[in-house]
Design a protein around this motif. Structure first.
Motif, PDB file in Angstrom:
ATOM      1  N   THR A   1     -14.327  13.940 -59.026  1.00  0.00           N
ATOM      2  CA  THR A   1     -15.607  13.704 -58.364  1.00  0.00           C
ATOM      3  C   THR A   1     -16.515  14.926 -58.476  1.00  0.00           C
ATOM      4  O   THR A   1     -17.718  14.802 -58.766  1.00  0.00           O
ATOM      5  CB  THR A   1     -15.385  13.356 -56.882  1.00  0.00           C
ATOM      6  OG1 THR A   1     -14.594  12.177 -56.790  1.00  0.00           O
ATOM      7  CG2 THR A   1     -16.713  13.124 -56.171  1.00  0.00           C
ATOM      8  N   GLU A   2     -15.957  16.104 -58.261  1.00  0.00           N
ATOM      9  CA  GLU A   2     -16.774  17.316 -58.346  1.00  0.00           C
ATOM     10  C   GLU A   2     -17.255  17.570 -59.768  1.00  0.00           C
ATOM     11  O   GLU A   2     -18.346  18.109 -59.971  1.00  0.00           O
ATOM     12  CB  GLU A   2     -15.976  18.508 -57.822  1.00  0.00           C
ATOM     13  CG  GLU A   2     -15.727  18.451 -56.323  1.00  0.00           C
ATOM     14  CD  GLU A   2     -15.048  19.708 -55.794  1.00  0.00           C
ATOM     15  OE1 GLU A   2     -14.723  20.585 -56.616  1.00  0.00           O
ATOM     16  OE2 GLU A   2     -14.855  19.801 -54.572  1.00  0.00           O
ATOM     17  N   ILE A   3     -16.450  17.175 -60.763  1.00  0.00           N
ATOM     18  CA  ILE A   3     -16.874  17.343 -62.152  1.00  0.00           C
ATOM     19  C   ILE A   3     -18.007  16.370 -62.481  1.00  0.00           C
ATOM     20  O   ILE A   3     -19.000  16.744 -63.119  1.00  0.00           O
ATOM     21  CB  ILE A   3     -15.679  17.129 -63.099  1.00  0.00           C
ATOM     22  CG1 ILE A   3     -14.684  18.274 -62.939  1.00  0.00           C
ATOM     23  CG2 ILE A   3     -16.143  17.048 -64.549  1.00  0.00           C
ATOM     24  CD1 ILE A   3     -13.401  18.070 -63.691  1.00  0.00           C
ATOM     25  N   VAL A   4     -17.876  15.116 -62.042  1.00  0.00           N
ATOM     26  CA  VAL A   4     -18.917  14.122 -62.324  1.00  0.00           C
ATOM     27  C   VAL A   4     -20.254  14.564 -61.747  1.00  0.00           C
ATOM     28  O   VAL A   4     -21.297  14.455 -62.401  1.00  0.00           O
ATOM     29  CB  VAL A   4     -18.505  12.744 -61.770  1.00  0.00           C
ATOM     30  CG1 VAL A   4     -19.676  11.764 -61.856  1.00  0.00           C
ATOM     31  CG2 VAL A   4     -17.307  12.196 -62.531  1.00  0.00           C
ATOM     32  N   PHE A   5     -20.232  15.067 -60.515  1.00  0.00           N
ATOM     33  CA  PHE A   5     -21.473  15.460 -59.840  1.00  0.00           C
ATOM     34  C   PHE A   5     -21.798  16.939 -60.019  1.00  0.00           C
ATOM     35  O   PHE A   5     -22.764  17.420 -59.398  1.00  0.00           O
ATOM     36  CB  PHE A   5     -21.376  15.140 -58.351  1.00  0.00           C
ATOM     37  CG  PHE A   5     -21.344  13.677 -58.034  1.00  0.00           C
ATOM     38  CD1 PHE A   5     -22.504  12.918 -58.073  1.00  0.00           C
ATOM     39  CD2 PHE A   5     -20.163  13.041 -57.719  1.00  0.00           C
ATOM     40  CE1 PHE A   5     -22.484  11.561 -57.780  1.00  0.00           C
ATOM     41  CE2 PHE A   5     -20.117  11.689 -57.421  1.00  0.00           C
ATOM     42  CZ  PHE A   5     -21.287  10.944 -57.469  1.00  0.00           C
ATOM     43  N   SER A   6     -21.018  17.671 -60.827  1.00  0.00           N
ATOM     44  CA  SER A   6     -21.215  19.123 -60.996  1.00  0.00           C
ATOM     45  C   SER A   6     -21.281  19.818 -59.647  1.00  0.00           C
ATOM     46  O   SER A   6     -22.103  20.708 -59.426  1.00  0.00           O
ATOM     47  CB  SER A   6     -22.487  19.401 -61.801  1.00  0.00           C
ATOM     48  OG  SER A   6     -22.412  18.833 -63.085  1.00  0.00           O
ATOM     49  N   TYR A   7     -20.425  19.381 -58.732  1.00  0.00           N
ATOM     50  CA  TYR A   7     -20.426  19.907 -57.374  1.00  0.00           C
ATOM     51  C   TYR A   7     -19.626  21.214 -57.341  1.00  0.00           C
ATOM     52  O   TYR A   7     -18.488  21.258 -57.816  1.00  0.00           O
ATOM     53  CB  TYR A   7     -19.820  18.882 -56.415  1.00  0.00           C
ATOM     54  CG  TYR A   7     -20.275  19.024 -54.985  1.00  0.00           C
ATOM     55  CD1 TYR A   7     -21.560  18.656 -54.622  1.00  0.00           C
ATOM     56  CD2 TYR A   7     -19.433  19.528 -54.015  1.00  0.00           C
ATOM     57  CE1 TYR A   7     -21.992  18.774 -53.310  1.00  0.00           C
ATOM     58  CE2 TYR A   7     -19.849  19.659 -52.703  1.00  0.00           C
ATOM     59  CZ  TYR A   7     -21.127  19.278 -52.358  1.00  0.00           C
ATOM     60  OH  TYR A   7     -21.553  19.408 -51.059  1.00  0.00           O
ATOM     61  N   PRO A   8     -20.168  22.283 -56.787  1.00  0.00           N
ATOM     62  CA  PRO A   8     -19.540  23.613 -56.893  1.00  0.00           C
ATOM     63  C   PRO A   8     -18.409  23.848 -55.893  1.00  0.00           C
ATOM     64  O   PRO A   8     -18.434  24.788 -55.098  1.00  0.00           O
ATOM     65  CB  PRO A   8     -20.714  24.559 -56.625  1.00  0.00           C
ATOM     66  CG  PRO A   8     -21.605  23.808 -55.691  1.00  0.00           C
ATOM     67  CD  PRO A   8     -21.492  22.355 -56.112  1.00  0.00           C
ATOM     68  N   GLY A   9     -17.391  22.989 -55.909  1.00  0.00           N
ATOM     69  CA  GLY A   9     -16.277  23.132 -54.979  1.00  0.00           C
ATOM     70  C   GLY A   9     -15.037  23.684 -55.652  1.00  0.00           C
ATOM     71  O   GLY A   9     -15.044  24.126 -56.808  1.00  0.00           O
ATOM     72  N   ILE A  10     -13.921  23.628 -54.926  1.00  0.00           N
ATOM     73  CA  ILE A  10     -12.661  24.162 -55.423  1.00  0.00           C
ATOM     74  C   ILE A  10     -12.162  23.370 -56.637  1.00  0.00           C
ATOM     75  O   ILE A  10     -11.574  23.933 -57.561  1.00  0.00           O
ATOM     76  CB  ILE A  10     -11.597  24.149 -54.311  1.00  0.00           C
ATOM     77  CG1 ILE A  10     -11.971  25.154 -53.223  1.00  0.00           C
ATOM     78  CG2 ILE A  10     -10.227  24.495 -54.864  1.00  0.00           C
ATOM     79  CD1 ILE A  10     -11.917  26.583 -53.659  1.00  0.00           C
TER      80      ILE A  10
END
Length: 331
Positions: free
Chosen positions: A268-277
């Motif tokens: 999910t973070e990769i799809v949205f380029s979300y800067p999480g762990i």
């Protein structure tokens, strides 16, 4: 009680030691040289300068020592809270890199896990009581829980970001802003949070609803429920006991979910380029950053162990059978 938790703490301590050791070993068995990759990014053409930089950074990161020495140095640094320097984000310390990503993951995962757990258990409990609702909740739950995170994330990006254009689809906040406590930044942060949260919430919701629905039906058909019904107990009382027993496995599942939340939802973070762990782990692996991999995995190990210890405490409070078993063992 002291004996029970003493045994648990010993088991958790041993698990922590083994898990951290495996965590330390994994990056060192990965193919490739992290220092060579780091020097290659500098785009230096002179062979002498490349060799000098490789020697300098290999000595700086302690990678020229034997594996035994590196292992003991790792534990000595870990005791003092030193996770090393990130190879990918050099010269930032690993702790600073991780702490910069943790708030995004916690702010995304905690609401998604807790709200999906509450709403899913509520919907599952209602479905177990009402046939008409059961015919709706069950198929919808199966569809949601079988949906891959990346697929629903892409659908949300396409629907709300491309077709409707009402929500952003990339980043944790607008690229034109700098992190601050201004209302403009907080609003941008909230807008970028909605779609990743929705993808995680919807997929998890189906699993919780199905689990609670099935567990309550199982408990309502158990011997104690039939015995209470034969005694003339009210249906509300029977359902209350069934719910209390059915929620125990759900609490265990919640603890496991909370334990791994520091890992983030990688896809999910990769799809949205979300800067999480989750995105941080991918970057660490791609750049062969030994120390960042160790630091992120250490956060995951600690999260799982702490969550499981908390759930052991909760079980003692919620389930009287646990206290009875402890009292029997002590006598």
């Amino acid at each position: 009680m002291r004996q029970y938790f003493g045994r648990k703490l010993f088991i958790y301590g041993l698990t922590f030691f083994v898990a951290v050791t495996v965590n330390w070993l994994i990056p060192r068995f990965m193919p490739g040289d992290p220092v060579a990759s780091m020097v290659a990014r500098a785009s230096i053409s002179q062979p002498e300068a490349v060799a000098a930089m490789q020697a300098y950074y290999t000595d700086l990161f302690g990678l020229d020592q034997s594996l035994i020495s590196q292992y003991f140095n790792f534990w000595a640094a870990l005791v003092t809270g030193d996770f090393g320097i990130s190879i990918w984000a050099y010269p930032k310390p690993v702790a600073d890199v991780i702490l910069g990503a943790v708030p995004y993951t916690l702010g995304l995962m905690i609401p998604a896990i807790l709200l999906s757990w509450l709403v899913g258990n509520w919907a599952g409990a209602l479905a177990a009581r009402r046939k008409l609702l059961d015919n709706t909740v069950l198929p919808v739950g199966y569809i949601l829980t079988a949906t891959p995170y990346m697929w629903i994330a892409i659908l949300l990006c396409w629907g709300f970001g491309v077709v409707l254009g009402v929500l952003p689809v990339a980043g944790g906040y607008s690229f034109a802003l700098q992190p601050s406590w201004s209302w403009e930044f907080i609003g941008s942060l909230a807008q970028h949070w909605v779609l990743p949260f929705a993808s995680l919430f919807l997929v998890a919701l189906g699993g919780w609803a199905i689990g609670m629905r099935n567990m309550i039906i199982y408990e309502l058909e158990a011997d104690y429920s039939n015995y209470l019904a034969a005694l003339g107990a009210p249906h509300r009382l029977i359902r209350r006991y069934a719910f209390r027993n059915a929620v125990l496995p759900q609490i265990t599942g919640l603890a496991l979910q909370l334990g791994v939340l520091v890992a983030g939802a990688l896809v999910t973070e990769i799809v949205f380029s979300y800067p999480g762990i989750g995105s941080l782990i991918l970057k660490a692996i791609q750049n062969k950053d030994f120390f960042l991999i160790q630091g992120t995995f250490l956060f995951i190990v600690l999260g799982v162990l702490i969550a499981n210890f908390i759930i052991d405490v909760v079980y003692v409070v919620v389930d009287p059978r646990t206290r009875a078993g402890m009292a029997g063992a002590s006598t």
